[in-house]
Design a protein around this motif. Structure first.
Motif, mmCIF file in Angstrom:
data_model
loop_
_atom_site.group_PDB
_atom_site.id
_atom_site.type_symbol
_atom_site.label_atom_id
_atom_site.label_comp_id
_atom_site.label_asym_id
_atom_site.label_seq_id
_atom_site.Cartn_x
_atom_site.Cartn_y
_atom_site.Cartn_z
ATOM 1 N N SER A 270 0.825 -1.204 0.000
ATOM 2 C CA SER A 270 0.000 0.000 0.000
ATOM 3 C C SER A 270 0.863 1.259 0.000
ATOM 4 C CB SER A 270 -0.946 0.003 1.209
ATOM 5 O OG SER A 270 -0.219 -0.034 2.420
ATOM 6 N N LEU A 375 -5.222 8.628 0.152
ATOM 7 C CA LEU A 375 -6.466 7.907 -0.100
ATOM 8 C C LEU A 375 -6.183 6.560 -0.770
ATOM 9 C CD1 LEU A 375 -9.562 7.936 -0.055
ATOM 10 C CD2 LEU A 375 -9.506 9.061 -2.291
ATOM 11 N N ALA A 376 -5.304 6.566 -1.783
ATOM 12 C CA ALA A 376 -4.977 5.317 -2.486
ATOM 13 C C ALA A 376 -4.279 4.334 -1.554
ATOM 14 C CB ALA A 376 -4.092 5.621 -3.702
ATOM 15 N N ILE A 378 -4.523 4.144 1.784
ATOM 16 C CA ILE A 378 -5.458 3.621 2.785
ATOM 17 C C ILE A 378 -6.407 2.594 2.168
ATOM 18 C CG2 ILE A 378 -7.405 4.254 4.273
ATOM 19 C CD1 ILE A 378 -5.953 6.947 4.736
ATOM 20 N N LEU A 379 -6.980 2.929 1.007
ATOM 21 C CA LEU A 379 -7.902 2.003 0.350
ATOM 22 C C LEU A 379 -7.214 0.692 -0.027
ATOM 23 C CD1 LEU A 379 -9.949 4.437 -1.954
ATOM 24 C CD2 LEU A 379 -10.726 3.275 0.128
ATOM 25 N N SER A 380 -6.012 0.804 -0.597
ATOM 26 C CA SER A 380 -5.303 -0.417 -0.989
ATOM 27 C C SER A 380 -4.929 -1.244 0.237
ATOM 28 C CB SER A 380 -4.051 -0.076 -1.800
ATOM 29 O OG SER A 380 -3.159 0.728 -1.053
ATOM 30 N N TYR A 381 -4.590 -0.582 1.340
ATOM 31 C CA TYR A 381 -4.255 -1.313 2.563
ATOM 32 C C TYR A 381 -5.469 -2.074 3.082
ATOM 33 C CZ TYR A 381 -2.635 -2.271 7.293
ATOM 34 O OH TYR A 381 -2.281 -2.904 8.462
ATOM 35 N N LEU A 382 -6.642 -1.428 3.059
ATOM 36 C CA LEU A 382 -7.864 -2.096 3.518
ATOM 37 C C LEU A 382 -8.210 -3.292 2.638
ATOM 38 C CD1 LEU A 382 -10.060 1.036 4.365
ATOM 39 C CD2 LEU A 382 -8.916 -0.505 5.984
ATOM 40 N N VAL A 383 -8.120 -3.081 1.317
ATOM 41 C CA VAL A 383 -8.437 -4.168 0.383
ATOM 42 C C VAL A 383 -7.452 -5.319 0.535
ATOM 43 C CG1 VAL A 383 -8.531 -4.789 -2.054
ATOM 44 C CG2 VAL A 383 -9.558 -2.646 -1.283
ATOM 45 N N ASN A 385 -5.628 -6.067 3.139
ATOM 46 C CA ASN A 385 -5.803 -6.721 4.438
ATOM 47 C C ASN A 385 -6.981 -7.684 4.404
ATOM 48 O OD1 ASN A 385 -4.033 -6.476 6.555
ATOM 49 N ND2 ASN A 385 -4.627 -4.379 7.030
#
Length: 396
Positions: A270, A375-376, A378-383, A385
């Protein structure tokens, strides 16, 4: 396999570049004759007894140069001679006696068992008697070779090598002295030719060995060459290879294999995404590839992922990015809108328009870059994970 057929099986000859090594030349040649009679000696303007020694070997192929032009030049002449004689491979060995001709079968076996490659003799640089400057020079060369090609080798400076003549024939070379041996392996790797090490012995006898390496002058030449090779690697070779990867895999396969199934942690991936987006939206047009690869390397992030996400600024999106940067910059600076006369259709007008509103554009690009990168990331980290947890649940 009998000794006289060791190199015949792979259609190889031996090239010996020599310059004022009369003390050891005869011993080297006698050792080579146990394995092949296909020997090409390039006498690089020697002023000692070298011509007299070579005259005692009438079946040698000899090239006498009127003056010393450098080891790289001698090797290039030897390659042309070997190619003209129809050989597929050429083993190169130094004439200062540090190499053992008895290691030649190891090169032939490597080719027979694993296929065509450029092979470099791997000396044990930790053994007693190895000069400290040689060990340092080898580590220095190994580091830059890995940076320029992504290939990790334990010895990149040994002159005891095997070259695939047909594969390197179409490569353009520019150097003619010691730095040639750096240029040839880097450009061979860039061409997709496998480059591997083969273990060999080494002998450093200070009473016999004559080295023509000039520490300051030749080290400077090699440093200049490495600087150029690094720039070419960052600006052309790596982007070219990454683009080839994308084209071969396609967007969906790239995301599945390089993003989701990479061995890197979700945090590292991420952060690589965030770095790519940040640099992709930065105002450093034309230098984004160099910047992102340098930062990814310095921060130990995934270079492929970071490079991929710099393409957030693909041509169809450029007008929207420029417009957003100008709008954000005007808002942050509290100035009148810089987009009043913005022309969406004519891309040629973007540069002068940006020059007129440079402060707003740079301010907006920095703000937009950091916001979009966060934003990119955080979103990629959530996805990532969520995907990692799902995969872990399947295994339990």
């Amino acid at each position: 396999m009998t000794t006289n057929k060791v190199l015949t099986s792979i259609n190889a000859c031996v090239i010996v570049p020599t310059f004022n090594n009369a003390k050891t030349l005869r011993r080297v040649l006698d050792g080579l004759y146990r394995y092949t009679s296909h020997i090409i000696v390039v006498n690089d303007g020697s002023t000692d007894a070298t011509p007299d020694i070579l005259a005692r070997y009438p079946d040698l192929t000899t090239v006498h140069l009127p003056r010393n032009r450098g080891k790289g030049n001698a090797l290039r002449i030897g390659f042309r001679k070997a190619t003209a004689q129809g050989f597929d491979y050429a083993v190169t060995i130094d004439s200062d006696g540090q190499h053992f001709p008895d290691d030649i079968p190891a090169f032939a076996r490597e080719i027979e068992e694993k296929g065509s490659a450029l092979l470099i003799g791997d000396r044990n640089m930790d053994q007693e008697g190895i000069p400290g400057k040689s060990s340092f020079g080898n580590r220095f060369s190994n580091f830059w070779f890995r940076f320029e090609t992504g290939i990790s080798l334990s010895d990149t400076q040994s002159g005891f090598r095997l070259y695939p003549l047909k594969e390197i024939q179409g490569i353009r070379f520019y150097t003619r002295k010691f730095e040639f041996e750096v240029e040839v392996i880097v450009k061979a790797a860039w061409r997709g030719i496998p480059v591997r090490n083969v273990p060999i012995g080494v002998l450093y006898d200070p009473e016999e060995r004559v080295s023509h390496f000039r520490p300051f002058r030749d080290f400077t030449r090699i440093s200049i060459l490495n600087t150029w090779l690094v720039l070419v690697a960052l600006l052309y070779i790596r982007p070219r290879n990454y683009l080839r990867t994308f084209r071969e895999k396609g967007l969906r396969r790239f995301f599945l294999e390089d993003l989701l199934h990479s061995k890197d942690s979700p945090a590292k991936k991420s952060l690589s995404v965030a770095l790519g987006v940040l640099v992709g939206l930065s105002p450093f047009w034309g230098f984004q590839t160099l910047i992102v690869l340098s930062l990814a390397w310095a921060l130990s992030l995934n270079k492929v992922i970071a490079f991929a996400f710099t393409n957030v600024s693909i041509p169809p999106l450029i007008p929207f990015i420029i417009y957003a940067c100008l709008e954000i910059g005007s808002f942050v600076l509290g100035q009148p809108k810089a987009t009043v006369a913005f022309n969406w259709q004519e891309i040629e007008t973007y540069r002068p328009y940006i020059q007129q509103h440079l402060t707003e554009y740079i301010t907006g690009s920095v703000v937009l870059g950091f916001f979009a990168a966060a934003l990119a990331g955080i979103l990629s980290y959530l996805v990532l994970n969520i995907r990692t947890n799902r995969d872990a649940e399947k295994l339990t």
